[in-house]
Design a protein around this motif. Structure first.
Motif, PDB file in Angstrom:
ATOM      1  N   SER A   1     -58.800  19.308 -45.115  1.00 25.73           N
ATOM      2  CA  SER A   1     -58.649  17.959 -45.528  1.00 25.73           C
ATOM      3  C   SER A   1     -57.491  17.851 -46.656  1.00 25.73           C
ATOM      4  O   SER A   1     -57.048  18.560 -46.975  1.00 25.73           O
ATOM      5  N   TRP A   2     -57.282  16.599 -46.721  1.00 24.17           N
ATOM      6  CA  TRP A   2     -56.234  16.026 -47.550  1.00 24.17           C
ATOM      7  C   TRP A   2     -56.335  16.447 -49.114  1.00 24.17           C
ATOM      8  O   TRP A   2     -55.474  16.650 -49.886  1.00 24.17           O
ATOM      9  N   LYS A   3     -57.680  16.263 -49.234  1.00 24.57           N
ATOM     10  CA  LYS A   3     -58.069  17.015 -50.864  1.00 24.57           C
ATOM     11  C   LYS A   3     -57.956  18.164 -51.121  1.00 24.57           C
ATOM     12  O   LYS A   3     -57.588  18.516 -52.020  1.00 24.57           O
ATOM     13  N   GLN A   4     -58.231  19.187 -49.902  1.00 24.30           N
ATOM     14  CA  GLN A   4     -58.155  20.544 -50.323  1.00 24.30           C
ATOM     15  C   GLN A   4     -56.584  20.931 -50.327  1.00 24.30           C
ATOM     16  O   GLN A   4     -56.115  21.652 -51.043  1.00 24.30           O
ATOM     17  N   LEU A   5     -55.726  19.945 -49.508  1.00 27.86           N
ATOM     18  CA  LEU A   5     -54.359  20.586 -49.391  1.00 27.86           C
ATOM     19  C   LEU A   5     -53.739  19.990 -50.778  1.00 27.86           C
ATOM     20  O   LEU A   5     -52.963  20.849 -51.287  1.00 27.86           O
TER      21      LEU A   5
ATOM     22  N   MET B   1     -57.858  29.790 -51.981  1.00 24.53           N
ATOM     23  CA  MET B   1     -57.751  28.279 -51.043  1.00 24.53           C
ATOM     24  C   MET B   1     -58.200  28.757 -49.751  1.00 24.53           C
ATOM     25  O   MET B   1     -58.820  27.848 -48.947  1.00 24.53           O
ATOM     26  N   ARG B   2     -57.695  29.956 -49.220  1.00 27.63           N
ATOM     27  CA  ARG B   2     -58.302  30.535 -47.717  1.00 27.63           C
ATOM     28  C   ARG B   2     -59.895  30.557 -47.889  1.00 27.63           C
ATOM     29  O   ARG B   2     -60.496  30.144 -46.884  1.00 27.63           O
ATOM     30  N   TYR B   3     -60.465  30.969 -48.905  1.00 25.58           N
ATOM     31  CA  TYR B   3     -61.840  31.118 -48.870  1.00 25.58           C
ATOM     32  C   TYR B   3     -62.516  29.779 -49.111  1.00 25.58           C
ATOM     33  O   TYR B   3     -63.352  29.410 -48.568  1.00 25.58           O
ATOM     34  N   ARG B   4     -61.995  28.869 -50.058  1.00 26.05           N
ATOM     35  CA  ARG B   4     -62.454  27.552 -50.407  1.00 26.05           C
ATOM     36  C   ARG B   4     -62.569  26.425 -49.145  1.00 26.05           C
ATOM     37  O   ARG B   4     -63.491  25.931 -49.013  1.00 26.05           O
ATOM     38  N   ALA B   5     -61.333  26.632 -48.446  1.00 23.21           N
ATOM     39  CA  ALA B   5     -61.021  25.796 -47.491  1.00 23.21           C
ATOM     40  C   ALA B   5     -61.437  26.088 -46.041  1.00 23.21           C
ATOM     41  O   ALA B   5     -61.569  25.396 -45.069  1.00 23.21           O
ATOM     42  N   ASN B   6     -61.801  27.621 -45.781  1.00 22.13           N
ATOM     43  CA  ASN B   6     -61.689  28.342 -44.879  1.00 22.13           C
ATOM     44  C   ASN B   6     -60.834  27.750 -43.490  1.00 22.13           C
ATOM     45  O   ASN B   6     -61.037  27.338 -42.605  1.00 22.13           O
ATOM     46  N   SER B   7     -59.475  27.739 -44.132  1.00 20.84           N
ATOM     47  CA  SER B   7     -58.358  27.283 -43.485  1.00 20.84           C
ATOM     48  C   SER B   7     -57.223  28.048 -43.494  1.00 20.84           C
ATOM     49  O   SER B   7     -56.698  28.187 -44.906  1.00 20.84           O
ATOM     50  N   LEU B   8     -56.662  28.808 -42.594  1.00 22.35           N
ATOM     51  CA  LEU B   8     -55.249  29.457 -42.625  1.00 22.35           C
ATOM     52  C   LEU B   8     -54.189  28.537 -42.733  1.00 22.35           C
ATOM     53  O   LEU B   8     -53.346  28.860 -43.325  1.00 22.35           O
ATOM     54  N   TRP B   9     -54.483  27.367 -42.130  1.00 20.41           N
ATOM     55  CA  TRP B   9     -53.431  26.481 -42.130  1.00 20.41           C
ATOM     56  C   TRP B   9     -53.085  25.856 -43.582  1.00 20.41           C
ATOM     57  O   TRP B   9     -52.008  25.750 -43.710  1.00 20.41           O
ATOM     58  N   LEU B  10     -54.055  25.949 -44.366  1.00 19.47           N
ATOM     59  CA  LEU B  10     -53.740  25.564 -45.771  1.00 19.47           C
ATOM     60  C   LEU B  10     -52.949  26.542 -46.497  1.00 19.47           C
ATOM     61  O   LEU B  10     -52.035  25.997 -47.020  1.00 19.47           O
ATOM     62  N   THR B  11     -53.343  27.731 -46.150  1.00 14.96           N
ATOM     63  CA  THR B  11     -52.492  28.616 -46.952  1.00 14.96           C
ATOM     64  C   THR B  11     -50.734  28.705 -46.343  1.00 14.96           C
ATOM     65  O   THR B  11     -50.051  29.050 -46.992  1.00 14.96           O
TER      66      THR B  11
END
Length: 254
Positions: free
Chosen positions: A107-111, A224-234
Motif C-alpha cells: 500500500s502507499w502507506k507502507q511505502l 518492512m518485508r515482514y511488516r508489509a509481506n511484500s518484496l516489491w516494497l523492499t
C-alpha cells in the motif's frame, strides 16, 4: 442432511502446508543462487574480454572489469542468472513463484512508512560520517560513478545500480532467504538478522564502517518485508536508496 446433523458435521479440508525450503535447504540453495549471480556477472566480463581478443587471465579480466560500461553490464547480467536460480529452487518445491517471494504490491502507506524510516537511517549515518570526517560514499564508488558519467556510461550505471542490483539482492536476501529461514527455527527475527548479515557480506568491497551502515539498512528492509509481506516494497526502497546515491554522486558532489 449430514451438514445439518450435529452427529455428522461436514468434512473440513485442512489446507496443505506451504512448500518451503527450511533452514539448511534455504542456506544451500542460497549459496547456489549467489554462485549463479556471480557467474552471470563474471560471465559478462569474460564475454567482453573474448570479444576484444584478450588473453583469459586475471589481469585481463580485472582490466575490463574496471571499465564503467563493463561493470554496468556485469551487474545487470547478474539479475537474469539470479532469477533463473531462484525459479529453479522454487520450481522443485512446486510452489508459486509470486507467493514464495511475496511479490505483492504494498500500500502507499507502507511505502511511505518504509521510505521515511530509510531516510532517517541514512540521515543518521550521514551525520555520523560528517562528524567523523568520513566520506558519505566510498571513494572507489565516487571515482567509478564520475568516470562513468564522463565516459558516457551514466545511464548504464544508473540502471545497473538502481534497478538490476536492487532486484538481484532483494530477491536473494529478503525474498528467498527470508522466506525459508522465517519458516524454520529462526522465525521472523532470526531470518531478518541472518538475511541482513548475508546481504552485508555481499558488500565486502566496503570497509567496516560502510558495512555497518549496510547492515542497519538491511535490518530495516527485513522489518518492512515482514511488516508489509511484500518484496516489491523492499525492492523499491532499495532502488530509491541506490538511485539517490548514484545521482548525488554523479552530478551533485562526491
Amino acid at each position: 442432511m449430514d451438514s445439518l446433523n450435529p452427529d455428522h458435521p461436514p468434512l473440513t479440508v485442512t489446507p496443505a502446508p506451504p512448500r518451503v525450503w527450511k533452514f539448511w535447504g534455504t542456506a544451500l540453495w542460497g549459496l547456489f543462487i549467489f554462485v549463479a549471480m556471480f557467474v552471470g556477472q563474471i560471465g559478462a566480463i569474460v564475454l567482453l574480454a573474448v570479444q576484444r581478443g584478450l588473453p583469459m587471465d586475471l589481469a585481463s579480466l580485472q582490466l575490463v572489469g574496471r571499465e564503467p560500461q563493463a561493470l554496468a553490464l556485469s551487474v545487470t547480467m547478474g539479475l537474469p542468472a539470479t532469477l533463473a536460480a531462484v525459479w529453479l529452487a522454487i520450481r522443485i518445491k512446486k510452489a508459486s513463484f509470486v507467493d514464495y517471494l511475496a511479490l505483492h504490491w504494498p500500500s502507499w502507506k507502507q511505502l511511505l512508512f518504509g521510505a521515511v524510516g530509510l531516510i532517517l537511517i541514512v540521515l543518521v549515518w550521514e551525520t555520523m560520517s560528517r562528524a567523523l570526517g568520513r566520506e558519505a560514499t566510498p571513494g572507489f564508488m565516487t571515482d567509478l560513478l564520475k568516470s562513468g558519467r564522463d565516459k558516457g556510461a551514466a545511464l548504464l550505471l544508473l540502471f545497473a545500480f538502481s534497478v538490476a542490483a536492487p532486484m538481484s539482492e532483494e530477491i536473494l536476501a529478503r525474498g528467498f532467504l527470508y522466506r525459508g529461514w522465517s519458516a524454520s527455527f529462526l522465525r521472523v527475527s532470526g531470518a531478518i538478522l541472518l538475511s541482513s548479515l548475508v546481504w552485508t557480506v555481499v558488500h565486502l568491497q566496503y570497509d567496516m564502517y560502510f558495512l555497518a551502515e549496510v547492515f542497519t539498512i538491511g535490518l530495516w528492509f527485513g522489518y518492512m518485508r515482514y511488516r508489509a509481506n511484500s518484496l516489491w516494497l523492499t525492492i523499491v526502497l532499495h532502488a530509491l536508496n541506490n538511485l539517490t546515491a548514484v545521482v548525488l554522486t554523479m552530478w551533485l558532489g562526491s
